[in-house]
Write a protein that holds these residues in place. Structure first.
Motif, PDB file in Angstrom:
ATOM      1  N   TYR A  18      45.097  30.619  12.206  1.00 60.09           N
ATOM      2  CA  TYR A  18      45.221  31.273  10.906  1.00 60.09           C
ATOM      3  C   TYR A  18      46.567  32.010  10.828  1.00 60.09           C
ATOM      4  CZ  TYR A  18      43.922  34.343   7.030  1.00 60.09           C
ATOM      5  OH  TYR A  18      43.876  35.018   5.859  1.00 60.09           O
ATOM      6  N   LYS A  19      46.894  32.695  11.928  1.00 64.86           N
ATOM      7  CA  LYS A  19      48.150  33.454  11.989  1.00 64.86           C
ATOM      8  C   LYS A  19      49.356  32.504  11.888  1.00 64.86           C
ATOM      9  CE  LYS A  19      50.285  36.907  15.031  1.00 64.86           C
ATOM     10  NZ  LYS A  19      50.141  37.548  16.341  1.00 64.86           N
ATOM     11  N   LEU A  20      49.278  31.383  12.630  1.00 63.12           N
ATOM     12  CA  LEU A  20      50.383  30.423  12.603  1.00 63.12           C
ATOM     13  C   LEU A  20      50.547  29.839  11.207  1.00 63.12           C
ATOM     14  CD1 LEU A  20      49.786  28.641  16.000  1.00 63.12           C
ATOM     15  CD2 LEU A  20      51.951  29.650  15.307  1.00 63.12           C
ATOM     16  N   GLU A  21      49.424  29.572  10.570  1.00 60.20           N
ATOM     17  CA  GLU A  21      49.498  28.996   9.224  1.00 60.20           C
ATOM     18  C   GLU A  21      50.134  29.973   8.243  1.00 60.20           C
ATOM     19  OE1 GLU A  21      45.591  27.328   8.658  1.00 60.20           O
ATOM     20  OE2 GLU A  21      46.149  25.576   9.856  1.00 60.20           O
ATOM     21  N   SER A  22      49.920  31.267   8.498  1.00 59.78           N
ATOM     22  CA  SER A  22      50.553  32.254   7.614  1.00 59.78           C
ATOM     23  C   SER A  22      52.078  32.236   7.787  1.00 59.78           C
ATOM     24  CB  SER A  22      49.986  33.643   7.874  1.00 59.78           C
ATOM     25  OG  SER A  22      50.525  34.160   9.061  1.00 59.78           O
ATOM     26  N   PHE A  23      52.545  31.708   8.931  1.00 54.44           N
ATOM     27  CA  PHE A  23      53.991  31.530   9.142  1.00 54.44           C
ATOM     28  C   PHE A  23      54.429  30.117   8.729  1.00 54.44           C
ATOM     29  CE2 PHE A  23      53.259  34.820  12.547  1.00 54.44           C
ATOM     30  CZ  PHE A  23      54.102  35.792  12.021  1.00 54.44           C
ATOM     31  N   LYS A  24      53.538  29.431   8.034  1.00 52.85           N
ATOM     32  CA  LYS A  24      53.793  28.057   7.551  1.00 52.85           C
ATOM     33  C   LYS A  24      53.956  27.052   8.702  1.00 52.85           C
ATOM     34  CE  LYS A  24      55.314  28.964   2.901  1.00 52.85           C
ATOM     35  NZ  LYS A  24      54.468  30.143   2.863  1.00 52.85           N
ATOM     36  N   ILE A  25      53.284  27.329   9.817  1.00 49.88           N
ATOM     37  CA  ILE A  25      53.299  26.365  10.922  1.00 49.88           C
ATOM     38  C   ILE A  25      51.928  25.689  10.945  1.00 49.88           C
ATOM     39  CG2 ILE A  25      53.452  26.090  13.439  1.00 49.88           C
ATOM     40  CD1 ILE A  25      55.311  28.541  13.391  1.00 49.88           C
ATOM     41  N   HIS A  26      51.898  24.418  10.580  1.00 49.11           N
ATOM     42  CA  HIS A  26      50.616  23.733  10.450  1.00 49.11           C
ATOM     43  C   HIS A  26      50.389  22.666  11.515  1.00 49.11           C
ATOM     44  CE1 HIS A  26      50.145  25.711   6.583  1.00 49.11           C
ATOM     45  NE2 HIS A  26      51.394  25.369   6.333  1.00 49.11           N
ATOM     46  N   THR A  27      51.466  22.268  12.199  1.00 45.54           N
ATOM     47  CA  THR A  27      51.311  21.199  13.193  1.00 45.54           C
ATOM     48  C   THR A  27      51.916  21.625  14.533  1.00 45.54           C
ATOM     49  OG1 THR A  27      53.452  20.260  12.639  1.00 45.54           O
ATOM     50  CG2 THR A  27      51.562  19.402  11.415  1.00 45.54           C
ATOM     51  N   ALA A  28      51.458  20.930  15.586  1.00 46.92           N
ATOM     52  CA  ALA A  28      51.993  21.210  16.922  1.00 46.92           C
ATOM     53  C   ALA A  28      53.492  20.909  16.952  1.00 46.92           C
ATOM     54  CB  ALA A  28      51.264  20.360  17.954  1.00 46.92           C
ATOM     55  N   GLY A  29      53.898  19.876  16.180  1.00 45.22           N
ATOM     56  CA  GLY A  29      55.313  19.499  16.106  1.00 45.22           C
ATOM     57  C   GLY A  29      56.168  20.646  15.600  1.00 45.22           C
ATOM     58  N   ALA A  30      55.672  21.352  14.574  1.00 43.31           N
ATOM     59  CA  ALA A  30      56.426  22.474  14.019  1.00 43.31           C
ATOM     60  C   ALA A  30      56.459  23.635  15.006  1.00 43.31           C
ATOM     61  CB  ALA A  30      55.790  22.920  12.705  1.00 43.31           C
ATOM     62  N   LEU A  31      55.374  23.810  15.752  1.00 44.72           N
ATOM     63  CA  LEU A  31      55.302  24.928  16.696  1.00 44.72           C
ATOM     64  C   LEU A  31      56.313  24.788  17.840  1.00 44.72           C
ATOM     65  CD1 LEU A  31      53.911  27.514  17.724  1.00 44.72           C
ATOM     66  CD2 LEU A  31      52.230  26.058  18.864  1.00 44.72           C
ATOM     67  N   ILE A  32      56.450  23.567  18.390  1.00 44.90           N
ATOM     68  CA  ILE A  32      57.354  23.426  19.551  1.00 44.90           C
ATOM     69  C   ILE A  32      58.830  23.546  19.174  1.00 44.90           C
ATOM     70  CG2 ILE A  32      55.727  22.122  20.989  1.00 44.90           C
ATOM     71  CD1 ILE A  32      57.243  19.597  20.331  1.00 44.90           C
ATOM     72  N   GLU A  33      59.112  23.490  17.871  1.00 44.86           N
ATOM     73  CA  GLU A  33      60.491  23.672  17.406  1.00 44.86           C
ATOM     74  C   GLU A  33      60.900  25.142  17.386  1.00 44.86           C
ATOM     75  OE1 GLU A  33      62.641  21.234  16.573  1.00 44.86           O
ATOM     76  OE2 GLU A  33      61.100  19.827  17.261  1.00 44.86           O
ATOM     77  N   LYS A  34      59.880  26.054  17.405  1.00 44.21           N
ATOM     78  CA  LYS A  34      60.188  27.478  17.241  1.00 44.21           C
ATOM     79  C   LYS A  34      60.886  28.051  18.480  1.00 44.21           C
ATOM     80  CE  LYS A  34      59.136  29.731  14.049  1.00 44.21           C
ATOM     81  NZ  LYS A  34      59.826  29.936  12.754  1.00 44.21           N
ATOM     82  N   ASP A  35      61.586  29.142  18.241  1.00 49.99           N
ATOM     83  CA  ASP A  35      62.348  29.822  19.272  1.00 49.99           C
ATOM     84  C   ASP A  35      61.405  30.533  20.262  1.00 49.99           C
ATOM     85  OD1 ASP A  35      64.720  31.206  20.304  1.00 49.99           O
ATOM     86  OD2 ASP A  35      63.743  32.961  19.407  1.00 49.99           O
ATOM     87  N   ASP A  36      61.709  30.443  21.566  1.00 50.52           N
ATOM     88  CA  ASP A  36      60.857  31.037  22.606  1.00 50.52           C
ATOM     89  C   ASP A  36      60.603  32.526  22.378  1.00 50.52           C
ATOM     90  OD1 ASP A  36      60.988  28.585  23.709  1.00 50.52           O
ATOM     91  OD2 ASP A  36      61.842  29.213  25.637  1.00 50.52           O
ATOM     92  N   LYS A  37      61.650  33.240  22.022  1.00 51.56           N
ATOM     93  CA  LYS A  37      61.524  34.701  21.842  1.00 51.56           C
ATOM     94  C   LYS A  37      60.537  35.030  20.735  1.00 51.56           C
ATOM     95  CE  LYS A  37      65.833  36.615  23.547  1.00 51.56           C
ATOM     96  NZ  LYS A  37      67.220  36.768  23.140  1.00 51.56           N
ATOM     97  N   TRP A  38      60.635  34.264  19.669  1.00 49.82           N
ATOM     98  CA  TRP A  38      59.745  34.487  18.523  1.00 49.82           C
ATOM     99  C   TRP A  38      58.285  34.231  18.929  1.00 49.82           C
ATOM    100  CZ3 TRP A  38      56.272  31.507  15.723  1.00 49.82           C
ATOM    101  CH2 TRP A  38      55.859  32.037  14.500  1.00 49.82           C
ATOM    102  N   ILE A  39      58.058  33.176  19.709  1.00 52.89           N
ATOM    103  CA  ILE A  39      56.691  32.843  20.131  1.00 52.89           C
ATOM    104  C   ILE A  39      56.155  33.939  21.054  1.00 52.89           C
ATOM    105  CG2 ILE A  39      55.272  31.169  21.391  1.00 52.89           C
ATOM    106  CD1 ILE A  39      57.515  29.086  20.555  1.00 52.89           C
ATOM    107  N   ARG A  40      56.995  34.364  21.983  1.00 47.55           N
ATOM    108  CA  ARG A  40      56.596  35.402  22.941  1.00 47.55           C
ATOM    109  C   ARG A  40      56.198  36.682  22.214  1.00 47.55           C
ATOM    110  NH1 ARG A  40      55.050  38.711  25.851  1.00 47.55           N
ATOM    111  NH2 ARG A  40      55.630  39.298  27.964  1.00 47.55           N
ATOM    112  N   LYS A  41      56.990  37.023  21.196  1.00 47.22           N
ATOM    113  CA  LYS A  41      56.766  38.262  20.452  1.00 47.22           C
ATOM    114  C   LYS A  41      55.454  38.202  19.657  1.00 47.22           C
ATOM    115  CE  LYS A  41      58.991  41.031  16.922  1.00 47.22           C
ATOM    116  NZ  LYS A  41      59.332  40.418  15.643  1.00 47.22           N
ATOM    117  N   ASN A  42      55.212  37.073  19.021  1.00 44.32           N
ATOM    118  CA  ASN A  42      54.043  36.991  18.132  1.00 44.32           C
ATOM    119  C   ASN A  42      52.762  36.509  18.805  1.00 44.32           C
ATOM    120  OD1 ASN A  42      54.996  37.660  15.292  1.00 44.32           O
ATOM    121  ND2 ASN A  42      56.574  36.241  16.019  1.00 44.32           N
TER     122      ASN A  42
END
Length: 419
Positions: A190-214
Motif C-alpha cells: 500500500y505504501k509503495l503504491e502511494s509512491f506510484k510503485i506498482h511493479t517489482a520492475g519499478a521497485l528495483i529501479e529505485k535508489d538504494d538510499k531511498w529504499i533504506r530510508k522508507n
DNA sequence: TCTGGGGTCCTAGGACCC
DNA sequence: TCTGGGGTCCTAGGACCC
C-alpha cells in the motif's frame, strides 16, 4: 554461485487430505485451524467462491455446505509425516536442504547445468515426488531465494516446475505486481503504491538510499534479492524461540484451570527441547481473553530460570510464578501460551557460584528424567505419560476437532483399506 | 454461539552509563 | 527561555512469513 531452488506444495494441508481420499479428487476442500476456528488451507475451487485463507469458519459454513465442500480439522500428525516423506525424496535429488516450513524447503542447485538440463531435472523431481507421495510439489529455481519464490509461483500455474534464468528475469519482474513479491506484505504494498510503485520492475529501479530510508534494511534486502544478489542467509532460520498454545473450547476463569492448560504446553515444549538436544533459559506465559469482545485482556510475563532446562516440571513451576503476576479474577480467558527461549546446547551447563554438589546432581537427574520421558513418548505414544497436574485435561481435549481425518500413515488401525 | 498457531526481524524510544 | 554528546542494552510494537 549456486542457484537456489524452492520446493513448495500446493494447498499443502488440503492436498494431504486428498491423498487418501481419491473420491475427493476434484472436490472443494477446506482445512480448519485448531478448535475448528478459521480456514487455514483451501483448494482453488473454494478460492473461486471468494473465500480467503484466515476466514472464520462459522461465517462461511452455510456457503461451503451448499457447494458440497469437504471440511477437515487440522491433522498435524498426517501432515508432518507426509512432509517428512517429501523432504526425504527431495534429499535424493538435491543438496543443502534448508527447511523453511512444514511444506517449503530451499535447496542449492549446481549452476554449471544449462537451461534445458535444469528444466528437465526439476521436471523429473516434480514427477517423482507426485508418483511417490501423491502430492503436487512445485519446484522453482532462481538466482536468489526471492527469485526462486517467484519461479515457484510461476511453476504452480504451469506444469509444476520452472527455472527463472537470468535472461528471463527482466521480462518477468518488469510487470510483476508488487504485492506478489515475497517479503512485501499488504501494508508495504500500500505504501509503495502511494509512491506510484506498482511493479517489482519499478521497485528495483529505485535508489538504494531511498529504499533504506522508507523500507528499512529489510526492504533493501528484498530489492537486492530481486536484482539477483543473495541477501537472505540460511543462518536467518536458526531457531530462537518456540511456543505451544491453544484456544479453549469454553472460556476458562480459574487460576487452576489456566495453570493446567499451561502445564500441558510445558510438556509439549519440554519434549521438543529434548528432541532438539537444547535447553531453554527463559520461560514466558501469555494469557488472553476473547479479542473480539469488549474489555479485551492480554498479558505476558516471563521468568529467567536460574539454570537452563528441558525438564517439564521446572517449566510448570516457572509458569505458576508467571501466572501469579498476570492472572486477574473475573476474566473469561480464551487462550494460553507458553514460550521458551535463550537456548543453549544441552551439554553446556554453567553452574552458579552458590551451587552445591547436591544441586548439580539433582539437575543431572532431571536431565535424565527428561530424556526418559521422551523415550517413553517415542516408543509408547505421546499421551501415555504426563504431569499429574494435567491429568484431567490433555492438550487436544482443550480444543474441538470435529472433522479429524485418520492418521493413515502413522497409526496401524488407521491404515487405508482397499476393498 | 462461533474468529488459529507458530515463527522471524527491525526500529524507536526509554533507561542507564560516562 | 535556554538543559551535551556519545554510547549500550532492553523492550514493545510493527511488519512479515507459513
Amino acid at each position: 554461485m549456486a542457484l537456489v531452488g524452492l520446493a513448495d506444495s500446493n494447498s499443502f494441508f488440503a492436498s494431504c487430505e486428498k491423498v487418501f481420499r481419491p473420491d475427493l479428487k476434484n472436490s472443494p476442500i477446506v482445512v480448519l485451524s485448531n478448535n475448528d476456528g478459521c480456514i487455514v488451507a483451501l483448494t482453488q475451487e473454494v478460492k473461486d467462491l471468494g473465500i480467503q485463507r484466515g476466514e472464520p469458519y462459522f461465517k462461511v459454513e452455510k456457503l461451503l455446505k451448499k457447494s458440497g465442500c469437504a471440511v477437515f480439522s487440522s491433522n498435524y500428525t498426517l501432515y508432518q509425516d507426509i512432509s517428512r516423506r517429501i523432504f526425504e525424496i527431495l534429499g535424493i535429488f538435491v543438496e543443502d536442504i534448508d527447511l523453511y516450513s512444514i511444506d517449503e524447503a530451499f535447496f542449492s542447485f549446481p549452476e554449471y547445468l544449462n537451461e534445458n538440463e535444469v528444466s528437465s531435472y526439476i521436471n523429473k523431481l516434480h514427477n517423482t515426488l507426485y508418483r511417490r507421495t501423491g502430492m503436487k510439489v512445485s519446484i522453482g529455481i532462481g538466482r536468489t531465494k526471492t527469485l526462486a519464490k517467484i519461479a515457484n509461483h510461476i511453476a504452480k500455474k504451469n506444469n509444476g516446475a520452472f527455472y527463472l534464468s537470468k535472461e528471463k528475469e527482466e521480462k518477468i519482474i518488469k510487470n510483476l505486481p508488487i504485492k506478489e513479491v515475497w517479503g512485501i506484505g499488504y501494508r508495504n504494498a500500500y505504501k509503495l503504491e502511494s509512491f506510484k510503485i506498482h511493479t517489482a520492475g519499478a521497485l528495483i529501479e529505485k535508489d538504494d538510499k531511498w529504499i533504506r530510508k522508507n523500507f528499512s534494511i529489510t526492504g533493501l534486502r528484498t530489492v537486492y534479492e530481486l536484482r539477483g544478489i543473495p541477501c537472505i542467509n540460511e543462518d536467518d532460520y536458526r531457531i530462537r524461540s518456540f511456543a505451544s498454545g491453544i484456544s479453549f473450547q469454553k472460556p476458562v476463569t480459574s487460576f487452576e484451570e489456566l495453570l493446567e492448560s499451561l502445564a500441558c504446553h510445558c510438556s509439549v515444549v519440554a519434549s521438543k527441547l529434548v528432541s532438539k538436544n537444547i535447553k531453554a533459559g527463559t520461560v514466558g506465559v501469555q494469557i488472553n481473553s476473547n479479542r473480539f469482545r469488549d474489555n479485551y485482556y492480554s498479558s505476558f510475563y516471563y521468568i529467567k530460570l536460574t539454570q537452563s532446562s528441558c525438564y517439564g516440571p521446572t517449566f510448570i513451576k516457572a509458569c505458576r510464578s508467571c501466572l501469579e503476576h498476570i492472572y486477574k479474577n473475573n476474566v473469561e480467558y480464551k487462550s494460553s501460551r507458553v514460550f521458551v527461549y535463550d537456548f543453549s546446547f544441552s551439554q553446556d551447563r554453567q553452574l552458579s557460584l552458590f551451587d552445591t554438589p547436591n544441586y548439580s546432581s539433582l539437575l543431572k537427574k532431571r536431565d535424565n528424567m527428561a530424556l526418559c520421558v521422551k523415550e517413553i513418548e517415542t516408543s509408547e505414544g505421546k499421551n501415555v505419560i504426563h504431569p499429574a497436574i494435567t491429568y484431567s485435561k490433555r492438550k487436544h481435549d482443550l480444543s474441538s476437532r470435529k472433522y479429524l481425518s485418520p492418521c493413515y500413515t502413522t497409526r496401524w488401525k488407521d491404515i487405508a483399506k482397499v476393498y
